[in-house]
Structure formats: C-alpha cells, structure tokens
Design an enzyme around this catalytic site. Structure first.
Site, PDB file in Angstrom:
ATOM      1  N   THR A 196       0.832  -1.210   0.000  1.00 18.23           N
ATOM      2  CA  THR A 196       0.000   0.000   0.000  1.00 18.23           C
ATOM      3  C   THR A 196       0.862   1.253   0.000  1.00 18.23           C
ATOM      4  O   THR A 196       0.565   2.231  -0.694  1.00 18.23           O
ATOM      5  CB  THR A 196      -0.916  -0.005   1.243  1.00 18.23           C
ATOM      6  OG1 THR A 196      -1.717  -1.179   1.198  1.00 18.23           O
ATOM      7  CG2 THR A 196      -1.814   1.218   1.275  1.00 18.23           C
ATOM      8  N   HIS A 249       1.976   1.958  -3.451  1.00 20.92           N
ATOM      9  CA  HIS A 249       0.940   2.631  -4.254  1.00 20.92           C
ATOM     10  C   HIS A 249       0.889   4.125  -3.939  1.00 20.92           C
ATOM     11  O   HIS A 249       0.743   4.955  -4.825  1.00 20.92           O
ATOM     12  CB  HIS A 249      -0.440   2.024  -3.973  1.00 20.92           C
ATOM     13  CG  HIS A 249      -0.582   0.618  -4.456  1.00 20.92           C
ATOM     14  ND1 HIS A 249      -0.352   0.264  -5.763  1.00 20.92           N
ATOM     15  CD2 HIS A 249      -0.923  -0.527  -3.798  1.00 20.92           C
ATOM     16  CE1 HIS A 249      -0.558  -1.057  -5.883  1.00 20.92           C
ATOM     17  NE2 HIS A 249      -0.887  -1.557  -4.711  1.00 20.92           N
TER      18      HIS A 249
END
Lengths: 355, 355, 355, 355
Positions: D40, D43
């Site tokens: 995450t 990202h």
C-alpha cells in the site's frame, strides 16, 4: 411402461413405451406418484449448448419425483414395499474424498437422474436405496416431489448444515424463480428479520407469489433498476445492508445486487447459473467487503433433507411451499408444462401420473 | 430520586430517596420507563448464600430495564437525548483477552448492574454508552426491558452467534421459567420442527404458557417423571431423540433429561444454575453420546442483541414474548411482585415507573 | 489360522487355531502386519464390569491393526489386492440419522471390531471395505496400526473436523496415556503456542515422553497437586488460562484441572472414561465459564483420517508419533504386552505377526 | 520530529521536520523502533489512481510499526510507559454493526494509519490505546512491525478465527509477495500436509524464499504456466486438488489457478487486490465446485493478533518469518527501500529509526 424421452439430439421430448426398469440388489423400484419440472429439464427440452454437450440420447428425462416403493433390492434393510419416497437425484460413489468428508453432494464421480441415467418422467424408476428419502405417508406427493429444489433453497440459506444461521437477520433473495420463492419462505420460517425479494418483473405473478411467501419488500429488477433497489435495501436496514444475500436469478446484475446490498462481513450464496462468464469487480464486491461466499451445488446429503423434513412438518410452511406449485398437469400434457414455464406463466409445474 | 435498595445484609428491600446519579463522559443517564424482575433479583431479595457472598449493601437493586436517555456524556457520539434504550447488564473492560476475542460476555473484569453497582429499580440509572442498546421507539417498554433475558434464551439456542442453527431440528426445552418459555417461542420462531417443553408442574400456568409459546408437547416433570418424558420424546422423534436440548430448570434431573433426550452427536445448552454440585455420569451423558455442550452465561455482545432485535421485528413473535409478562405492577408494589414469583403465580413481572 | 481369543467369561486370553474368516462381497480380507494394544483391550483382558456386560465369548480380541489386503469382495471397486490398509474399527449402518448427517462415528447401530465381532489379534481379519483405510505403502505398519488412537487424539483437538482450530492457542493435555501423548504431539504440530501436559506421575517415563512430544511444561499430578498445576498454567498464560483443554486421564481430578485451567469461553474435549459417576460442580466448571465442551467418541469418518494422513506425511511428526510405541513384541507374547501396560512400563505396545 | 510525508499530490515522498504529535486521553504516544514498507505504501509513493483518490496531502505515510510507549492517555489503564507495542492499523468506531458483532476489521467508519491519518514513518506516532498491541519485550522490533501483514496471512488461512482449520490439509498459496511467503510458513506451522507455492517467476529469489518458508512444491507462474501448475497440484493430491487455496498475487490468472487447483467443496481466501475488473466464470469456478470463498480485508481484531502472538512464541516460526525481511535500512534511506521493492529485489523491507 410409458415414459417421456429425449430420443435424439435436438429440441423437444417424445413419449414412448419402454421396458420397465430392473433393479440391482441395492436399489429400490419406485412407482412415480408425482413429478415436477426443473429449470434443468427446460434446458434439456430446449437442447441448449449445455444439454447438447452432456445428454446422451436416448434417455428418460426428469429428476424431481416422489412415489411408492414397489420392489426392494435384497440387500436393502431400511426401506420396504409401500414406503413413500422422494429421490435425492445425485448418485454418488461413497468412496471418494468428497463422499468420505461430508461432501457427497459434490462427489467426484457423480451421476444425476434424468441427466446421466434414466429419469423420472416415467411410470417407474429404479434408484439406489441410498437415494430414496422416506417421506411421511401423508405428505402431498407433489410437495414431496419438490423437496429436492426446496433443499437447494434451504442449503443456499444454510450452506454448511449447522455452521450458519438466519435467525433475526436481514436477508435478500435475488431472483423469484421457484427456488427463489422457496428461499423467501424458508428465510422467514427460519426467523429472518426482513426479507427483500427481487423479481425480474416481466409480469406481476412472481412478485405476488413473493409476497405470499412472506417477503417484506418485493422489488421489480426491470422496473426499479439495481441502484434504486440497493438503495432501498440499505435504507431499510439502517444503512447496513443485509446480513445474507442469495443469488437465484442467474443474471450478472443479480450478482452485483447481492454484493451491493450486503453488509461488510456478510455472506452470499450463489445458486443461479449464469449464461456465460462476465466481468466481475472481485475487489469491490468480495475482498473489500470481507464477504463470505458459498457456491451452491445440490443439497447436503442428508443434513439438508432432515432440515427440509423438519420444516415441512410445520403446517403453515408446507402450505406456503405448496403455493409455489402454480400448475398441476397430467404427465401426458408435459409439453404444455414446458410451455407454461418458458412463457413465464408458471412458477413450479407438478405432474400427476396420468398417461 | 426514589429507589429500591438492599440497605443492609439480610432479606428484603427498602424504598428510599437517594441522590440522582451523575454520569461519566462515556455514560448516558437513563430515565427508567419499565423494569422487570429476574430470578437473580429474587436471590438478592431473599438473601441466599450467593447473595450474601456477593452483594455489598447499600445497593440499588435490579438490572432488567428500558428507558429514555435524558443526558449524554460528552464523548458519546452514537446516542442522543430522547433515544429509547435497554441495558446490557454486563459492564466489561474492553481490554482483556475475552473482550478482544468476541467474548465480552465473559470479560475477566466484569461488573453487573444491580449486583456490583447501582441497579435499575430506581427513577434513573447511569450506564456506560457501550451498554445502552438503542430500541425502536415504538417497542413496548416492558418488552424492551425483557430483551436481556430473551437474549439469554436466544444465546442458549444459538450459542456461538452464527455457528449453530435450529432450522428444522427437534428441540427440548427443560424448565418453564421465563427464559424457558421464551426459549420455546424462539425455537419455534427459528424454524424448529418439534419443540418439547417440560415444566416443574406445581401448577398448570406454566404448562399453558408453554403451549401459547408454541410447544408441540408439554410435559409435567413432577407428574410424568423423567423416564416417561424421555421415552415420549424418543418416540416422537423416530427413536433418535432431539437434536438440541437446553437446560433451564436448574434441577439435576433436568440435566439428565437433557442428555437422555438427546440424539448422539447432538448439542446441549446449559443455562439453569444448580443449587449445589451433584453426581454426574459424564461418560454416559457427555462422552459416549459425543455431545457438544455449551455453558451459557449472559448473551453475546452484541450479536445476540441484533438477533433479538430482528426477531422482535416480527409481530407475532413480539406478541408471544409479551405474554411471558403475566403481571405488570407499579414499581412501588415491587414486594408484591417478588411474592408472585416466589409463590409461582407469575412468570415474568414487569414494573412501571409509578412511585 | 492363529488367533488370541476370549474363550470364556473371565480374565485372560487364550491362543487357539480357528477357521480363517470368509468375506461378504462388500468386505476385504486382510493379512495382519501389525497390531497394537488399546486400553479397551486391557479392560477385556482383565474382564472388568464393562467387559463382562458387553463381550460375548468366544471372541477374537483386538482392534488396532494394519495389514495387506489379500482378497477383495466382488462389489468393492476402490480397493485391490496388495493395498496396505488400517481398520476404522467402528462398523456403521450407513442408513441412520447419524450416518446420514456426518456423524457415522456415533451410528445408532454400531458394532466394534474385537468387541462385538471378530477382532484383529489374529493372522487374518475380514472387514467391510467401508472400514478399510488405504495407507501409503511405505508407512511403518506399526505406525499405521496406531492411526486409530491417533485419530482419537486429533479428533479431540479438532472436534468438528473443520469448525475449530488450535492455531497459536495455549493447550492443556491432562493425562499422558498413549492418546494423551499423541495429543501433545498433534497440538504442537497444529501450531499451538504453549502445550501443558500432566502425567499421573507414578514414574518418570511418561513425563519424559511428554517432553519428547514437544510439551512446553510437564507436570506430575501426583507430586505437584491440582492447585499448583492450575496456578502454574495460569501464570504461564498471563492469568488467562488455556484456550483448549483435553481430558485424557479418566480421573475426576483431571476433569476439574481441565476446567480450572481454562480461560472463560474456552473449550474442553472429554475423551478419558471415568471409573464411575462423581460429584461435579456444573455451575462453576461449565456454565459460569461459558465453556464449550465436546464429548469425544471415536473419530470422524473420515475427516479425521484424512487429517491424520496429512499429518503423518510430515516426517518429523511421523517420527514423534512412532516414539509413543515404547515396546514392540511378537504377537505370541501378547500377555507380556498386557503386563507391560498394567505395570505402567509401556506407553503403546505394538505387535508383529510372529506366531 | 522527523517524518516522511506525502506533501503534495503526485509521486514520491519528502522528509520534513514536523510537530511531535499530541495525544487524546484514550491514546498512547509511541516512539517508533521499527517500521516496514507495505505494498500500500508503494501505491501511495507511486501515486496510482487509488492513492490519488484517497490520500489528502500533507500526510505522514506508513502504517507497519513497532515501538515503545512514551506517554499514556489519562484514561488508558491497561498499558503503561515502556511497553513495547505494534499498531493495529485499522482505527474503528466501536459502535457500528460490524464493531458490535465481531467484525471490527470492516468497521463502517474505519480510518487507516498512514492513509487517512498521520502514519508511522516518523519518530513518533499517536494511536488509540485500542490499536496498541502489547508485545513481548524481547521480540525483535522488525518482526514486531510485520505482525500486521503476518496477521493478514494468518487471517486468510483461518478466515473466521476459529471456524476453519488447516490441519493435515493440502494448501496452495498463489503469489509469493511478503504475505504469500508468510502464508506458506504459517500454513506449514499450522499442520498443513503439502503446501504448493506459485511465484510470478521474474527472478528466483522469491522461489528460494518460498522453499525456506517450507513449501513442498514451488512453481514459477511465468515459466510453467497455469495448466501445468494445476495439473501438477492435482497429480500430487491423488487427483483431488487442494483443500484450501489462497490468492495473494492480485493477478486474474492467480484467481483461476486457485479455483482450478481446488477440490470440490474446498475453500479459497482472496487477499490479493486485482488491477481492474475482469471476466470470471462464476459457474465453473465457484458454483459447480461448491466452493466457500472468503474475501479478506485486514485481520480479526484481535483474534488474529492472539494467534500471531502464539505462533511467534514458537522459535522456529519466528526465525522463518524474520527471513521474509530481506533488507533492513535506516529510515533516512526509505527511497532506496521503495526502489528495492519496485525492482522486485526485496521481499519485505524493514526500517530502523536512524534519521
């Protein structure tokens, strides 16, 4: 004896006189007292791609049935002549991993009545004793015949037999075919709080039946559209969405409705078969929602049958379920029954042994 | 404000004027609209050994309650003034192993309203916001008050929240006190096939109530005796015995009835508290029968409450449950209520805030 | 063929030459390659009250076994000559409620090898094909023979097949007989955090074996006493107590140790059989603790067997389990084997087919 | 204090000096001792569509962390200064349906550290006491930091906390990112029979790590192709396929591999997030296979954490898991860490508090 057969590859069915079946010593011979038409029979009648690939004519069709045992194989001890029985239509090997671990309904070597071997649209049928479910002799033979799809409905709601419940929960049933209708009735019978039902909406019959089954809210998928339905369901559940949603429409849109109506961490049962693969947003529908999803095939052998028996012992439930049978015809008029289903005029069509 | 207190060690209760409670910023202050008398309150009133060991007078007694929030602590965001609430009576620490693993109802550091801290037989009560369960504003306050023992009944039937079901199964409920009566109603509402109920049998009131709750067979433990009852239950279940039995009598004989009525591999819920240890044949009752046994204490916080809410949203169930309240008295006459219970004339006694 | 029989009511066993068994067409005939002695065999050998009430001499005794199929009934398709098999010792009817709902292990009409019909302390034994569990041909026949009690251990730890786990949890195993020892090894293999083991403590052998099985703490019930053991377990678990406790001692004190060591809301498996009924504080042990209790009888047919197979495919586990076999004797010396067990010198005694 | 921030919308991260956080009275202030980089975070660093839609700069990034409590809010009783803790990164409201029914991990009003509020790539971080998981003080802070993704792995294998097991079952783990690697190790630690692992196959590092984690068979998805892998898995499981498959690759092909490798009636855990919706054959993969599918988001609060603690108390498991950390860097070099992940050179990158 008289029977309806798929005699050659192609649409339709033919009536013919065939030899009365003989039985193995682990079988019983049953005189059919009532049969009923399943969506699978319609596919075979119409001869769609699935049927063309699976069915080997000539074959007696049909699988939903109840009747009276008229002969018992020599090794069968727990059944006798005169017993009223229904057929569990999945014939299993009892030796594979699945059969030995409580999952006979997905046996590695399964054959199905009226699909892989002689079916029940006939005067008599031979079935393994393991597949004969003994009924209360007073049970209406037509209701006895539809216990098999009723078992699908109950199994979809209670997918692991005793590792789920419906008690006091909000439930959405997507698709108001016969199994969807029975799922509405079963969910209410099992203590569901609110039950939301969606019908395709081409006519009002299914919506009215859904109400009779006890649905608290009935939606027309066609007229109201998915977003409005999801929105209405969420509003009626404090914004949470339903705890349980079951897909019984076989439409891609129905799948999305299930998950969009679902509360995070809820569960979905998938029973309706889709016409072909389609684009799915697995992230949004399944993962981020922490959903539990049960693919449903058949019924638990025989946990679900025991549960169905228990539910049908409740008079008001038996009465409700009998209302799903909208038409009863002599089996000689079976083609009219297929037509009633194809034109969406009937829910479940029952057949009496009048040849 | 006015309140009923245990002022000194010993039997009875006294009415007195006490200070209105103040609240912490995570609490709500509730004006009591209805209360009801639990068996635990009777033990405290009578001052039995358990009460003498646990209760530290002076203490406002009572724990079953519903009311209106009249003040909200500054940190409480999800509740507001005017909300109608019931009390979950177990106050938990939210930090121990049990609280952090879905078992708050057996928190390591639990305190109980009306047992370990000021109770609800008063005009007002302060409770943590975490213990205030928001009700439908239209729910009868007396029914709202008995959701707490109703939760016991539902939790006993569905001990793990969603890892058990009652659907289509045969059930025995042993003991027809208020919770036993509610368990009969709940079992039927959850789709049980046959429900067998046994009452102590000193008078016929409880047996008649059991019938109203929907029991299919009601037995008098006193008049018929254990062997005859077990035998009748087995006969009515094809010799199998029930799938689920729940002990709500607190009598050793009730425990044996549960297990002797049970089918092999079935499950038992134990809720009734026994007067003292007694001789048990663990081999025969539990091991050889491959029984699953759930000791029941409290309700799941808040899975059970959600289920109770869903069930009470069904009108016929709400009506049934309200019949368990056989007497409604002004709270100033609470002593009469204790007397009605002690003389077995009442099932559940509700109290209105008339001081 | 040669066999050990109980020829008349009374203690002991006699060796004799008897007719080689014939088989039904659903049976297989097995040449015994290894057998092992179970506690039940000891009861039969000693002729205790239970044995006197159940056994009908003359009877070939013994039930734990592995061997090679030398003849296959004509209806058996999934097994063949030369297959190495072990016996599931519970012979079931496959038609009762239990058999049809995933609970064959408590079939209503069960018979047991070496108890109700000819056993395995013989050169050959005939068993139903449904009871022959096919082994990896490379598995040590002695380890193959003790899969049956190993299944008891695994089933006690995982009582519903797939509705429980042991992962990362603290576990107490009370009683270090062969099944208790195997339970210690299995709990560690299944990812238990800490495993606490208690042995009766008459000698050090069992305690040393418990350590070899992987126990983190081993207690002597005799030397340390229950209170000290419970206290030590609580201290080693942050005061919480264990998540899972299994009773494998058959002593009333062991039962209490289980529950007193347990965290609130934890679970207990009861496998050990008690000599007679005794006083139990159901309130304190089961109810107030909100315990889940599983009475254990047999193994799941065949979920547990698949799990046992999977575990034995792990080399370090197979090696550990083989250490529970402390003595291997020719079957002609079986009386010496009984003596080793009765004098607590042996854990599990394996027998080779040397007559 | 020093911190890494997303200061403006767009790729990258900037180091800056910011105010030390203050705490609410229900919070604790933690001095970060180790952090680690999650997918995450990558990202967010790269600023993909998801990040652009969710993140509101300026924001301190990062969420995997362990550290020492240096200040305790006045209402926090169960933690104290000096305690070593990790962060459960999901901050929940504790009042919604999900939080009140054992599903806090999918709270209706969740915020996430380093996504919706200040994260952990900083010298200090304030977190609610409810989100501080107390560690064994001797646990390596880097291993303590990756308990959060380890919890994802364990939760994917045991999706309902205690309603599933892995014991003796065959398991496929699809995708050898850090969580896939940890899932292999966890599956073996929980008693899996055979574990099959598939890696994307761009380099050999991940395949070698999979072997170190204990995988019995490691496949390269790129080199071998899906059909060959499925075929190999089926051959190695008697044609049955695996009992459990977990999708951790986020590739559509991985999803299909999961279901094609699965035995009928088996279960699938879906953790990997897919780049976009894609065509899925729901009939064949989910329905006809009677699969149970769990969408996985987060970890159970705190059942999974307790299980992770128990597993990490086993020395060999802790050692294995530490090997998933292939690189440890000072946090000042965090950009190098992102690069190591983006170029597939690293599995898990840990960060020490060297600014």
């Amino acid at each position: 004896m008289e029977a309806w057969l798929k005699k050659t590859a192609g649409p339709g069915a033919e009536r013919d006189t065939v030899a009365k079946p003989t039985i193995e010593d682990t079988d019983v011979l049953v005189e059919v007292k009532a049969a009923s038409i399943c969506g699978t029979d319609v596919h075979i009648f119409e001869w769609d791609d699935w049927a063309a690939g699976r069915i080997k004519p000539p074959l007696i069709i049909g699988h939903e049935m109840s009747g009276e045992i008229i002969k018992v194989g020599s090794r069968v001890k727990h059944l006798q002549k005169g017993d009223m029985v229904s057929a569990e239509t999945h014939i299993v090997d009892q030796t594979c991993l699945q059969c030995l671990t409580g999952r006979e309904h997905v046996c590695r070597n399964m054959t199905i009545l009226g699909v892989d071997r002689a079916g029940v649209f006939a005067e008599y049928v031979a079935i393994p004793a393991h597949n004969a479910w003994k009924n209360d002799p007073d049970l209406d033979p037509r209701v006895a015949a539809i216990q098999e799809p009723l078992g699908n409905a109950v199994h979809t709601l209670l997918p692991r037999g005793n590792v789920e419940d419906i008690a006091g929960r909000n439930v959405a049933v997507i698709g108001m075919g016969p199994i969807g209708l029975m799922a509405v009735a079963a969910a209410k019978e099992l203590g569901a709080a609110k039950v939301f039902a969606t019908a395709g909406g081409r006519n009002k019959t299914r919506m009215q039946l859904a109400e009779k089954m006890g649905a608290d809210h009935v939606f027309s998928a066609r007229e109201e559209g998915r977003d409005a339905i999801v929105s209405a369901i969420r509003n009626a559940t404090d914004g949470n969405g339903v705890d349980v949603a079951v897909e019984m429409s076989g439409h891609p849109d129905g799948l999305v409705t299930c998950f969009e109506s679902l509360t995070a961490g809820g569960r979905v049962g998938l029973l309706g078969v889709f016409p072909k693969p389609f684009e799915v947003d697995i992230n949004r529908l399944m993962i981020f929602k922490a959903a539990t999803i049960y693919g449903i095939s058949g019924r638990l052998m025989y946990r679900t049958w025991y549960q169905v028996r228990g539910l049908l012992s409740r008079p008001q439930f038996q009465k409700k379920i009998s209302q799903v049978i909208t038409h009863t015809l002599p089996i000689k008029d079976i083609e009219k029954g297929f037509d009633l289903i194809l034109t969406k005029k009937a829910a479940k069509v029952a057949l009496t042994p009048d040849w």
